[in-house]
Motif scaffolding. Structure first.
Motif, PDB file in Angstrom:
ATOM      1  N   ALA A   1       0.821  -1.222   0.000  1.00  0.00           N
ATOM      2  CA  ALA A   1       0.000   0.000   0.000  1.00  0.00           C
ATOM      3  C   ALA A   1       0.850   1.265   0.000  1.00  0.00           C
ATOM      4  O   ALA A   1       0.528   2.241  -0.682  1.00  0.00           O
ATOM      5  CB  ALA A   1      -0.939  -0.007   1.202  1.00  0.00           C
ATOM      6  N   LEU A   2       1.933   1.265   0.754  1.00  0.00           N
ATOM      7  CA  LEU A   2       2.778   2.463   0.810  1.00  0.00           C
ATOM      8  C   LEU A   2       3.572   2.625  -0.485  1.00  0.00           C
ATOM      9  O   LEU A   2       3.815   3.756  -0.935  1.00  0.00           O
ATOM     10  CB  LEU A   2       3.715   2.400   2.013  1.00  0.00           C
ATOM     11  CG  LEU A   2       4.247   3.752   2.508  1.00  0.00           C
ATOM     12  CD1 LEU A   2       3.106   4.703   2.838  1.00  0.00           C
ATOM     13  CD2 LEU A   2       5.147   3.571   3.718  1.00  0.00           C
ATOM     14  N   ILE A   3       3.975   1.522  -1.092  1.00  0.00           N
ATOM     15  CA  ILE A   3       4.641   1.598  -2.398  1.00  0.00           C
ATOM     16  C   ILE A   3       3.662   2.120  -3.447  1.00  0.00           C
ATOM     17  O   ILE A   3       4.015   2.939  -4.302  1.00  0.00           O
ATOM     18  CB  ILE A   3       5.217   0.221  -2.778  1.00  0.00           C
ATOM     19  CG1 ILE A   3       6.405  -0.113  -1.859  1.00  0.00           C
ATOM     20  CG2 ILE A   3       5.652   0.192  -4.244  1.00  0.00           C
ATOM     21  CD1 ILE A   3       6.991  -1.483  -2.063  1.00  0.00           C
ATOM     22  N   ASP A   4       2.418   1.662  -3.371  1.00  0.00           N
ATOM     23  CA  ASP A   4       1.386   2.159  -4.279  1.00  0.00           C
ATOM     24  C   ASP A   4       1.192   3.663  -4.101  1.00  0.00           C
ATOM     25  O   ASP A   4       1.111   4.407  -5.083  1.00  0.00           O
ATOM     26  CB  ASP A   4       0.073   1.423  -4.011  1.00  0.00           C
ATOM     27  CG  ASP A   4      -1.089   1.978  -4.821  1.00  0.00           C
ATOM     28  OD1 ASP A   4      -1.212   1.612  -6.000  1.00  0.00           O
ATOM     29  OD2 ASP A   4      -1.851   2.804  -4.282  1.00  0.00           O
ATOM     30  N   ALA A   5       1.129   4.114  -2.858  1.00  0.00           N
ATOM     31  CA  ALA A   5       0.974   5.549  -2.601  1.00  0.00           C
ATOM     32  C   ALA A   5       2.156   6.330  -3.163  1.00  0.00           C
ATOM     33  O   ALA A   5       1.982   7.387  -3.781  1.00  0.00           O
ATOM     34  CB  ALA A   5       0.843   5.802  -1.100  1.00  0.00           C
ATOM     35  N   ALA A   6       3.362   5.814  -2.968  1.00  0.00           N
ATOM     36  CA  ALA A   6       4.562   6.508  -3.451  1.00  0.00           C
ATOM     37  C   ALA A   6       4.510   6.701  -4.961  1.00  0.00           C
ATOM     38  O   ALA A   6       4.804   7.788  -5.471  1.00  0.00           O
ATOM     39  CB  ALA A   6       5.806   5.711  -3.060  1.00  0.00           C
ATOM     40  N   CYS A   7       4.123   5.653  -5.684  1.00  0.00           N
ATOM     41  CA  CYS A   7       4.074   5.730  -7.151  1.00  0.00           C
ATOM     42  C   CYS A   7       2.953   6.644  -7.623  1.00  0.00           C
ATOM     43  O   CYS A   7       3.166   7.553  -8.443  1.00  0.00           O
ATOM     44  CB  CYS A   7       3.886   4.335  -7.746  1.00  0.00           C
ATOM     45  SG  CYS A   7       5.264   3.199  -7.464  1.00  0.00           S
ATOM     46  N   ARG A   8       1.770   6.433  -7.116  1.00  0.00           N
ATOM     47  CA  ARG A   8       0.615   7.178  -7.626  1.00  0.00           C
ATOM     48  C   ARG A   8       0.608   8.632  -7.161  1.00  0.00           C
ATOM     49  O   ARG A   8       0.083   9.505  -7.854  1.00  0.00           O
ATOM     50  CB  ARG A   8      -0.684   6.469  -7.246  1.00  0.00           C
ATOM     51  CG  ARG A   8      -0.864   5.145  -7.972  1.00  0.00           C
ATOM     52  CD  ARG A   8      -2.303   4.690  -7.966  1.00  0.00           C
ATOM     53  NE  ARG A   8      -2.738   4.302  -6.627  1.00  0.00           N
ATOM     54  CZ  ARG A   8      -3.932   4.590  -6.112  1.00  0.00           C
ATOM     55  NH1 ARG A   8      -4.812   5.295  -6.819  1.00  0.00           N
ATOM     56  NH2 ARG A   8      -4.251   4.180  -4.891  1.00  0.00           N
ATOM     57  N   MET A   9       1.205   8.921  -5.999  1.00  0.00           N
ATOM     58  CA  MET A   9       1.308  10.319  -5.585  1.00  0.00           C
ATOM     59  C   MET A   9       2.132  11.131  -6.582  1.00  0.00           C
ATOM     60  O   MET A   9       1.808  12.288  -6.870  1.00  0.00           O
ATOM     61  CB  MET A   9       1.946  10.415  -4.202  1.00  0.00           C
ATOM     62  CG  MET A   9       1.012  10.116  -3.049  1.00  0.00           C
ATOM     63  SD  MET A   9       1.883  10.063  -1.477  1.00  0.00           S
ATOM     64  CE  MET A   9       2.404  11.758  -1.311  1.00  0.00           C
ATOM     65  N   GLY A  10       3.195  10.521  -7.102  1.00  0.00           N
ATOM     66  CA  GLY A  10       4.001  11.212  -8.103  1.00  0.00           C
ATOM     67  C   GLY A  10       3.194  11.572  -9.328  1.00  0.00           C
ATOM     68  O   GLY A  10       3.400  12.628  -9.942  1.00  0.00           O
ATOM     69  N   CYS A  11       2.253  10.702  -9.678  1.00  0.00           N
ATOM     70  CA  CYS A  11       1.381  10.970 -10.818  1.00  0.00           C
ATOM     71  C   CYS A  11       0.325  12.015 -10.476  1.00  0.00           C
ATOM     72  O   CYS A  11       0.041  12.916 -11.273  1.00  0.00           O
ATOM     73  CB  CYS A  11       0.689   9.672 -11.259  1.00  0.00           C
ATOM     74  SG  CYS A  11       1.789   8.387 -11.867  1.00  0.00           S
ATOM     75  N   VAL A  12      -0.270  11.905  -9.300  1.00  0.00           N
ATOM     76  CA  VAL A  12      -1.348  12.814  -8.896  1.00  0.00           C
ATOM     77  C   VAL A  12      -0.871  14.261  -8.879  1.00  0.00           C
ATOM     78  O   VAL A  12      -1.544  15.164  -9.413  1.00  0.00           O
ATOM     79  CB  VAL A  12      -1.905  12.412  -7.511  1.00  0.00           C
ATOM     80  CG1 VAL A  12      -2.813  13.501  -6.958  1.00  0.00           C
ATOM     81  CG2 VAL A  12      -2.665  11.099  -7.616  1.00  0.00           C
ATOM     82  N   ILE A  13       0.282  14.519  -8.266  1.00  0.00           N
ATOM     83  CA  ILE A  13       0.755  15.906  -8.157  1.00  0.00           C
ATOM     84  C   ILE A  13       1.224  16.448  -9.498  1.00  0.00           C
ATOM     85  O   ILE A  13       1.407  17.656  -9.665  1.00  0.00           O
ATOM     86  CB  ILE A  13       1.880  16.044  -7.118  1.00  0.00           C
ATOM     87  CG1 ILE A  13       3.068  15.149  -7.457  1.00  0.00           C
ATOM     88  CG2 ILE A  13       1.349  15.748  -5.724  1.00  0.00           C
ATOM     89  CD1 ILE A  13       4.255  15.281  -6.504  1.00  0.00           C
ATOM     90  N   SER A  14       1.400  15.552 -10.494  1.00  0.00           N
ATOM     91  CA  SER A  14       1.834  15.972 -11.829  1.00  0.00           C
ATOM     92  C   SER A  14       0.669  16.129 -12.792  1.00  0.00           C
ATOM     93  O   SER A  14       0.877  16.466 -13.966  1.00  0.00           O
ATOM     94  CB  SER A  14       2.810  14.935 -12.399  1.00  0.00           C
ATOM     95  OG  SER A  14       3.866  14.696 -11.507  1.00  0.00           O
ATOM     96  N   GLY A  15      -0.548  15.877 -12.331  1.00  0.00           N
ATOM     97  CA  GLY A  15      -1.704  15.981 -13.211  1.00  0.00           C
ATOM     98  C   GLY A  15      -1.754  14.892 -14.259  1.00  0.00           C
ATOM     99  O   GLY A  15      -2.187  15.123 -15.395  1.00  0.00           O
ATOM    100  N   ALA A  16      -1.339  13.688 -13.905  1.00  0.00           N
ATOM    101  CA  ALA A  16      -1.292  12.570 -14.856  1.00  0.00           C
ATOM    102  C   ALA A  16      -2.700  12.120 -15.243  1.00  0.00           C
ATOM    103  O   ALA A  16      -3.685  12.413 -14.554  1.00  0.00           O
ATOM    104  CB  ALA A  16      -0.525  11.407 -14.243  1.00  0.00           C
TER     105      ALA A  16
END
Length: 298
Positions: A187-202
């Protein structure tokens, strides 16, 4: 390719270490002991896999790595707090972490507990105080913080730890083990990856691809951990080995055997790399990171 991978990793590590040092408060006050414990645990080495994933997915989706630092450091703070609490006598009862005394051994159980709490709360303060609204929209910052909160909570990392505690001394099936590890580690690895996308407007497709990469990477990571607990040494790992067997925990090795575990790591790593095809930019670094984690010795 390996040279560029190593160079980027060193650049990311330098950014992360400097920012963690800046963000975590120092002593010099009445509550300075807990701050010292927070800094001790957060600066105690480690691969920094999770913050690196946040920085790289942000870069891949068009955001400068420095702009993603508050969120990358927040992920690492959450991870560090979880390690402090995991080591406590009421949890895994481990005396060593990354080759050094665990936080509760050095500072006492009471201070270690509060140091973990301090890092947990600081993570959300950092995300919402330190982000640059010129690079990241407030909506995206809030969405990223909410994602991390969800994945770190009872539906994620904490929930996985509860299942882990309940499973001690009991035989559990492979599906229960997968669920536990999907929450506790994945779950924390998932958050790490997807947070990078979220803050970039992916895009939604990119978010789903990042989640697929993270899911495969997280499970492979845990299986490698189980393998190393059997085949590694205390010197290599910086913590006691054989604790899973000692605590009578079901692991992938105990349920599947070493050869099947190694095959599973290979399949999962290949799956993670294939998920990167949904991104238009250079995904070579993330592919090499998956390979490096699959073949690690600590």
């Amino acid at each position: 390719m390996m040279q560029s991978y190593t160079r980027r990793t060193e650049e990311y590590l330098s950014l992360i270490e400097k920012e963690l040092d800046r963000l975590i408060p120092g002593g010099g006050c009445l509550q300075g002991r807990v701050m010292e414990a927070m800094r001790y645990s957060a600066s105690n080495g480690g691969k920094r896999v999770r913050p690196i994933l946040t920085l790289e997915f942000a870069r891949l989706c068009g955001l400068e790595a420095r702009a993603a630092l508050p969120f990358a450091c927040a992920v690492e703070m959450i991870h560090t707090y979880s390690l402090i609490h995991d080591d406590l006598p009421c949890m895994d009862n481990d005396d060593m972490r990354r080759g050094k005394p665990a936080c509760h051994i050095k500072f006492g159980e009471d201070t270690a507990l509060l140091a973990g709490d301090g890092l947990l709360t600081l993570a959300f303060e950092v995300m919402l105080r330190e982000y640059d609204p010129k690079a990241i929209s407030p909506r995206s910052a809030i969405a990223a913080a909410a994602l991390l909160a969800s994945n770190a909570g009872v539906e994620g990392m904490i929930g996985g730890q509860v299942i882990d505690l309940m499973a001690e001394g009991k035989a559990i099936d492979i599906e229960t083990l997968r669920t536990m590890d999907r929450l506790k580690t994945g779950a924390l690895i998932d958050a790490a990856c997807r947070m990078g996308c979220v803050i970039s407007g992916a895009s939604r497709e990119q978010l789903e691809a990042a989640g697929s990469y993270a899911s495969a990477l997280g499970l492979a990571f845990q299986i490698v951990d189980d393998i190393l607990d059997v085949t590694g040494s205390t010197e290599e790992l910086g913590k006691p080995v054989g604790s899973d067997a000692e605590n009578q925990k079901s692991t992938y090795v105990s349920l599947l055997g070493l050869d099947a575990c190694r095959d599973a790591v290979r399949r999962l790593t290949d799956h993670a790399v294939r998920a990167l095809q949904h991104f238009e930019g250079d995904t070579g670094y993330l592919a090499e990171l998956a390979e490096a984690l699959a073949t690690r010795k600590n």
